[in-house]
Design an enzyme around this catalytic site. Structure first.
Site, PDB file in Angstrom:
ATOM      1  N   LYS A   1       0.690  -1.494  -0.593  1.00  9.53           N
ATOM      2  CA  LYS A   1       0.480  -0.197   0.293  1.00  9.53           C
ATOM      3  C   LYS A   1       1.496   1.324   0.137  1.00  9.53           C
ATOM      4  O   LYS A   1       0.603   2.037  -0.606  1.00  9.53           O
ATOM      5  CB  LYS A   1      -0.919   0.207   1.345  1.00  9.53           C
ATOM      6  CG  LYS A   1      -2.101  -1.266   0.656  1.00  9.53           C
ATOM      7  CD  LYS A   1      -3.085  -1.562   2.410  1.00  9.53           C
ATOM      8  CE  LYS A   1      -3.298  -2.452   2.376  1.00  9.53           C
ATOM      9  NZ  LYS A   1      -4.387  -2.641   3.573  1.00  9.53           N
TER      10      LYS A   1
ATOM     11  N   GLN B   1      -4.126  -1.624   9.816  1.00  5.04           N
ATOM     12  CA  GLN B   1      -4.609  -3.310   8.542  1.00  5.04           C
ATOM     13  C   GLN B   1      -4.984  -4.513  10.148  1.00  5.04           C
ATOM     14  O   GLN B   1      -4.696  -4.510  10.975  1.00  5.04           O
ATOM     15  CB  GLN B   1      -2.966  -3.321   8.992  1.00  5.04           C
ATOM     16  CG  GLN B   1      -2.587  -4.296   7.865  1.00  5.04           C
ATOM     17  CD  GLN B   1      -3.318  -4.638   6.273  1.00  5.04           C
ATOM     18  OE1 GLN B   1      -3.730  -3.100   6.095  1.00  5.04           O
ATOM     19  NE2 GLN B   1      -3.984  -6.080   6.163  1.00  5.04           N
TER      20      GLN B   1
ATOM     21  N   ASP C   1     -11.120   2.431   4.709  1.00  2.00           N
ATOM     22  CA  ASP C   1     -11.344   0.665   4.592  1.00  2.00           C
ATOM     23  C   ASP C   1     -13.150   0.513   4.560  1.00  2.00           C
ATOM     24  O   ASP C   1     -13.110   0.094   3.749  1.00  2.00           O
ATOM     25  CB  ASP C   1     -10.611   0.879   5.747  1.00  2.00           C
ATOM     26  CG  ASP C   1      -9.604  -0.680   5.701  1.00  2.00           C
ATOM     27  OD1 ASP C   1      -9.683  -0.749   4.354  1.00  2.00           O
ATOM     28  OD2 ASP C   1      -8.708  -0.673   6.174  1.00  2.00           O
TER      29      ASP C   1
HETATM   30  N1  GUN Z   1      -6.991  -6.985   6.262  1.00  2.00           N
HETATM   31  C1  GUN Z   1      -7.830  -7.829   4.767  1.00  2.00           C
HETATM   32  N2  GUN Z   1      -7.580  -7.330   4.278  1.00  2.00           N
HETATM   33  C2  GUN Z   1      -7.506  -6.141   4.998  1.00  2.00           C
HETATM   34  C3  GUN Z   1      -8.138  -4.567   5.132  1.00  2.00           C
HETATM   35  O1  GUN Z   1      -8.351  -4.290   3.625  1.00  2.00           O
HETATM   36  N3  GUN Z   1      -8.060  -3.702   5.668  1.00  2.00           N
HETATM   37  C4  GUN Z   1      -7.570  -3.476   5.960  1.00  2.00           C
HETATM   38  N4  GUN Z   1      -7.211  -2.053   7.544  1.00  2.00           N
HETATM   39  N5  GUN Z   1      -6.703  -5.147   6.438  1.00  2.00           N
HETATM   40  C5  GUN Z   1      -7.098  -6.060   5.735  1.00  2.00           C
END
Ligand code: GUN
Length: 293
Positions: free
Chosen positions: A52, A96, A119
């Site tokens: 990211k 995350q 998110d």
């Molecule tokens: N863990 C797996 N997918 C995601 C996501 O889309 N966002 C976040 N914050 N954690 C994740």
């Protein structure tokens, strides 16, 4: 059969964002800024957050990685979230997942200011999605919609069978695919671990989505001829022949499914990279205050 190339589509979306950022910066304004909070040292989470941050660099976004030890208390984490909520230089941020067991995920996601919740996990944003109001859509379902749009996949009146009812993928995708707009207008069936005779369901699918997180859960004989097949699974399976010690395996058995499908996402290189593009798109929306002016 045509591959739904998520890697390439994601890079094309990123190219578009890069052009927008160049224009913003040339007008003397600051670039959009995404922050990511990582608690503990889960290998997969580190990789995802790294990807990211790298994507932010690629498009010219500012990015901040907040790395906290696994022992971080819930109160401490909420304090860091409050700081990000109040930081005018940060447009959007994510925490995350998964989080260590001693932390309540709901308390954390609902501590994020909804206008910075790129998110789309906050209750308010989930509620807006349910009501069809403009909001941040979670990265995986949004990435899947963007991929379908990119390949002009016809969704109207189609049977869309989603296997997996998680609150960040299967459930929101079921809402989005049944909405009265493109890509949507599909007849959606949401299947899960308690579905009787799953094969009977998946064989009806013009659009089949695997989102259970279980390697090769759906075999090739469960796929309808001509189906559009979207695989969300990316499970790490031990593999000594790989330098990393693992390989990524999807929820849908690729060889069998690709012999039947009209379109199919590869794993890796399908949905995964699209989630990154979706997160960046959401960060641009946060910067532009499209949903929370
Ligand atoms: N863990 C797996 N997918 C995601 C996501 O889309 N966002 C976040 N914050 N954690 C994740």
């Amino acid at each position: 059969m045509e591959l739904l190339n998520g890697k390439q589509t994601s890079l094309e979306i990123q190219e578009g964002l890069k052009n927008q950022v160049e224009k913003i910066v040339s007008e003397g304004k600051r670039a959009p800024h995404l922050a990511a909070v990582l608690v503990g040292d889960d290998g997969a989470s580190k990789t995802y957050v790294g990807a990211k941050v790298k994507a932010c660099e690629r498009v010219g976004f500012n990015s901040t990685e907040v790395i906290l030890p696994a022992e971080t208390s819930q109160d401490e984490l909420i304090k860091r979230i409050e700081e990000l909520n109040q930081d005018d230089e940060v447009d959007g941020f994510i925490v995350q997942l998964p989080l260590p067991d001693h932390i309540d995920v709901e308390a954390i996601t609902n501590a994020i200011k909804p206008s910075k919740d790129v998110d789309g996990f906050h209750l308010i944003n989930v509620g807006k999605l349910m009501k069809g109001q403009p909001t941040f859509v979670a990265a995986t379902p949004l990435g899947i919609l963007e991929l379908m749009k990119h390949y002009n996949i016809d969704t109207e009146g189609k049977n869309c069978v989603i296997v997996g009812r998680s609150d960040i993928v299967g459930t929101p995708l079921s809402v989005l695919m049944s909405r009265k707009k493109y890509p949507g207008n599909a007849t959606v069936t949401l299947c899960h671990t308690r579905t009787n005779n799953l094969k009977e369901m998946t064989l009806q699918a013009d659009i089949l989505v695997g989102a259970v997180g279980s390697p090769n859960y759906i075999s090739g004989d469960m796929v309808k001829e001509g189906a559009v097949v979207v695989d969300v699974g990316i499970t790490r399976v031990p593999d000594e022949t790989k330098k990393s010690g693992f390989r990524l395996v999807g929820d849908i058995e690729f060889e069998g499914a690709s012999a039947k499908a009209s379109y199919i996402t590869p794993v890796p290189g399908g949905v995964g990279p699209m989630t990154i593009a979706a997160l960046l798109l959401n960060t641009m929306h946060a910067y532009n205050r499209d949903f929370y002016p």
